[in-house]
Design an enzyme around this catalytic site. Structure first.
Site, PDB file in Angstrom:
ATOM      1  N   PRO A 298      -2.693  10.052  12.115  1.00 20.54           N
ATOM      2  CA  PRO A 298      -3.907  10.522  11.445  1.00 20.54           C
ATOM      3  C   PRO A 298      -5.193  10.140  12.173  1.00 20.54           C
ATOM      4  CG  PRO A 298      -2.891   8.730  10.216  1.00 20.54           C
ATOM      5  CD  PRO A 298      -1.907   9.135  11.261  1.00 20.54           C
ATOM      6  N   GLY A 299      -5.220   8.975  12.811  1.00 22.77           N
ATOM      7  CA  GLY A 299      -6.406   8.587  13.572  1.00 22.77           C
ATOM      8  C   GLY A 299      -6.641   9.495  14.762  1.00 22.77           C
TER       9      GLY A 299
ATOM     10  N   SER B 175     -10.973   1.459  10.127  1.00 26.18           N
ATOM     11  CA  SER B 175     -11.863   2.456  10.730  1.00 26.18           C
ATOM     12  C   SER B 175     -13.284   1.943  10.860  1.00 26.18           C
ATOM     13  CB  SER B 175     -11.857   3.732   9.886  1.00 26.18           C
ATOM     14  OG  SER B 175     -10.579   4.291   9.815  1.00 26.18           O
TER      15      SER B 175
ATOM     16  N   ASP C  24      -4.749   7.034   2.807  1.00 26.98           N
ATOM     17  CA  ASP C  24      -6.177   7.014   2.476  1.00 26.98           C
ATOM     18  C   ASP C  24      -7.081   7.380   3.647  1.00 26.98           C
ATOM     19  OD1 ASP C  24      -5.938   4.766   4.085  1.00 26.98           O
ATOM     20  OD2 ASP C  24      -7.206   3.504   2.815  1.00 26.98           O
TER      21      ASP C  24
ATOM     22  N   HIS D 157       0.824  -1.207   0.000  1.00 21.80           N
ATOM     23  CA  HIS D 157       0.000   0.000   0.000  1.00 21.80           C
ATOM     24  C   HIS D 157       0.860   1.260   0.000  1.00 21.80           C
ATOM     25  CE1 HIS D 157      -2.342  -3.208   1.954  1.00 21.80           C
ATOM     26  NE2 HIS D 157      -3.349  -2.696   1.291  1.00 21.80           N
TER      27      HIS D 157
END
Length: 588
Positions: free
Chosen positions: A567-568, A455, A411, A226
């Site tokens: 980012p979370g 998520s 993403d 990824h």
């Protein structure tokens, strides 16, 4: 100011790419593939599933084509669950695939060892078991660069899926029972070793920007499928030197001796020419010939890609007599044909299994009960708060994706946008008299079905736990608002198994809840509780920058994850801020 490079892709609307991918793929291979199930995300073999045979279900995010649906067909996988780009399919997608593949002998699920895939496939398996379907699953973990051998179970799956899927599919096609098929898949997983190199970035269709930056003269050794950073970035070297580095790491663990047999896959990541791939294979063969190791079978080409990333991976499957026989067993899929299949009339048995796909789950309405009415957060205000979370998350999606591009796959903003748009749409359909608990259930289903990834299960579990925690209330006061936040946080911790200090969203949620509970204990209003939660979440978010990641894809980075906000944790802060803003507006 530097101009951001925009990438070019032959697509229509970014939101339509998965539906159009499936339509095109099934249309091009209508003799092999069909679509089954209400989600439209399960691609099924026309003549694969049959009564009395173990069903093989594979799946993962799109963007890796021909993986995963390209391996659906007679003799290999019976069905594939198709996720969004670089995101795991949701439990609903996986359940559709499993029901279509169910022939009464059980289901074996196969997927790459990524947090989102593990959570979503596990949740799907739990639901299927309740329906009476026996389920086993194996997470492929072939990437030698992603964890040391003593922590092999933590390794990610890359192109090694190719061999593990092939072995399991053959075993099932030969009529082996579920326990035996699982054991053979695990044996293949243990005997498969991969390592890759990237020369240029990929870009998500929704952003049109490179996920990361590699200088023109550099390459990344050990990069993930990824675009996750690898073990080292260095100057581009000649093909033989690069191949030697990949092969050296593989041979260190494969323990090959003279007379051994292997299967070899030299896999392109999406933008690497066949010339380059054959040059790499040439060197792999030279190295194996020098060890007197026989290449029993080989494949050179694109089998597990990363959109348009330039680069390649090398995979070796160490063969014994059993694995060799299964590798040679005939199959016919869009991406892989081995041998010749005997004609069979198995398609007629699909009618029995299709009952699973159309079954409806009865919805039982809550019985009327006395609910506590004290508090400023009415159901209408709560709905407005959740709607504003969607607005704010979508507004910050590029920032969230940029943060994720540094330590993940870039993403996160896109994933959150998809999830919160689904939540907004679901809340628009909610009746005016719906309680906060019922809205939370609605939100959980919408987010999970739309997103998958990691998520999806995390937020779905958070919404369900939070709704249950305030199930006795019509309105929320300060104490109930803190209880809602605390239950949401606990749900995320229980589902994701992360702890403070792991550099995840929990590092923002935990201090937010701590401050919220303190304010509630002092008699604070719902607004005051959310102000405290926002402040705690912001402090927690900022505190993730100096941390070294210990969970998720970024955990493979080690020290390279230091210096970047998670980012979370950032999207958690945005969520809390948006909730506070909406409540503040409702009260003025």
């Amino acid at each position: 100011m530097d101009q951001v490079t925009k990438t070019k892709k032959l697509i229509n609307a970014p939101d339509d790419i998965i539906d159009e991918l499936i339509e095109g793929m099934v249309g091009a291979h209508s003799d092999i593939l069909c679509v089954d199930g209400p989600t439209g995300r399960a691609i099924v073999a026309v003549d694969g599933p049959r009564d009395g045979k173990v069903g093989i279900v594979v799946g993962g995010g799109s963007g890796h084509e021909p993986a995963f649906a390209g391996y659906v067909g007679r003799g290999l996988a019976d069905a594939a669950a198709v996720g969004n780009v670089f995101a795991s399919p949701s439990p609903a997608h996986i359940e559709d695939a499993a029901r279509a593949a169910d022939g009464g002998a059980g289901i074996l699920m196969l997927y790459g060892n990524y947090t989102g895939d593990v959570m979503n496939f596990t949740m799907a398996a739990e639901e299927l078991v309740q329906e009476g379907i026996a389920v086993r699953h194996v997470a492929v973990c072939d990437d030698v660069a992603s964890a040391p051998v003593e922590r092999r179970s933590e390794r990610r799956g890359i192109a090694g899926d190719f061999f593990v899927f092939k072995i399991a599919g053959a075993a099932a096609d030969l009529g082996e029972p579920l326990v035996r098929v699982e054991a053979l898949a695990r044996a293949a997983n243990d005997a498969t070793f991969s390592m890759g190199v990237a020369l240029s970035p990929c870009s998500l269709p929704q952003t049109g920007k490179p996920n990361f930056v590699i200088d023109d003269e550099d390459m990344e050794i050990g990069m993930g499928l990824h675009g996750e950073p690898g073990i080292r970035r260095q100057k581009l070297a000649p093909a033989d030197e690069v191949t030697d580095e990949l092969v050296d790491a593989i041979l260190k663990e494969a323990e090959l001796v003279s007379g051994d047999k292997v299967a070899v896959l030299v896999n392109g990541l999406g933008a690497t020419s066949q010339i380059e791939l054959y040059i790499l294979f040439r060197r792999v063969k030279q190295r194996l010939d020098a060890l007197d190791v026989t290449i029993h079978a080989s494949w050179v080409g694109e089998y597990a890609t990363s959109l348009e990333m330039a680069g390649a991976s090398v995979t070796l499957l160490k063969l014994d007599q059993t694995l060799q026989g299964l590798l040679d067993h005939p199959c016919r899929t869009p991406a892989l044909v081995v041998g010749e299949l005997e004609k069979s009339g198995v398609t007629a048995s699909r009618s029995r299994r299709s009952v699973h796909s159309v079954a409806k789950v009865a919805v039982v309405k809550d019985q009327p009960r006395d609910l506590i009415t004290e508090g400023d957060v009415t159901p209408a205000v709560f709905k407005a708060m959740m709607h504003n979370v969607g607005v704010q998350v979508i507004a910050e999606k590029e920032w969230l994706s940029e943060l994720d591009g540094v330590i993940g796959d870039g993403d996160h903003g896109m994933t959150m946008e998809i999830g919160w748009k689904a939540v907004q749409h679901a809340l628009e359909e909610a009746p005016d008299d719906e309680t906060i608990e019922s809205m939370c259930k609605r939100m959980a289903k919408a987010f999970l079905d739309a997103v998958g990834a990691s998520s999806g299960p995390l937020y779905a579990t958070a919404f369900l736990r939070a709704g249950t925690a305030v199930g006795n209330r019509l309105n929320l006061d300060g104490a109930a608002m803190a209880e809602w936040l605390s239950a949401a946080c606990q749900g995320i911790q229980d589902r994701g198994r992360a702890n403070p200090g792991d550099k995840t969203m929990i590092d923002a949620w935990v201090p937010a809840v701590q401050e919220a509970l303190k304010e509630a204990a002092n008699g604070g209003s719902a607004l005051e509780v959310l102000v405290a939660a926002q402040n705690g979440g912001e402090a927690g978010m900022n505190a993730t920058a100096p941390m070294k990641s210990r969970r998720g894809r970024s955990a493979k980075l080690g020290e390279r994850s230091v210096g970047h906000i998670d980012p979370g944790a950032a999207s958690t802060f945005v969520t809390l801020r948006a909730m506070r803003e909406a409540l503040d507006k409702a009260m003025t």
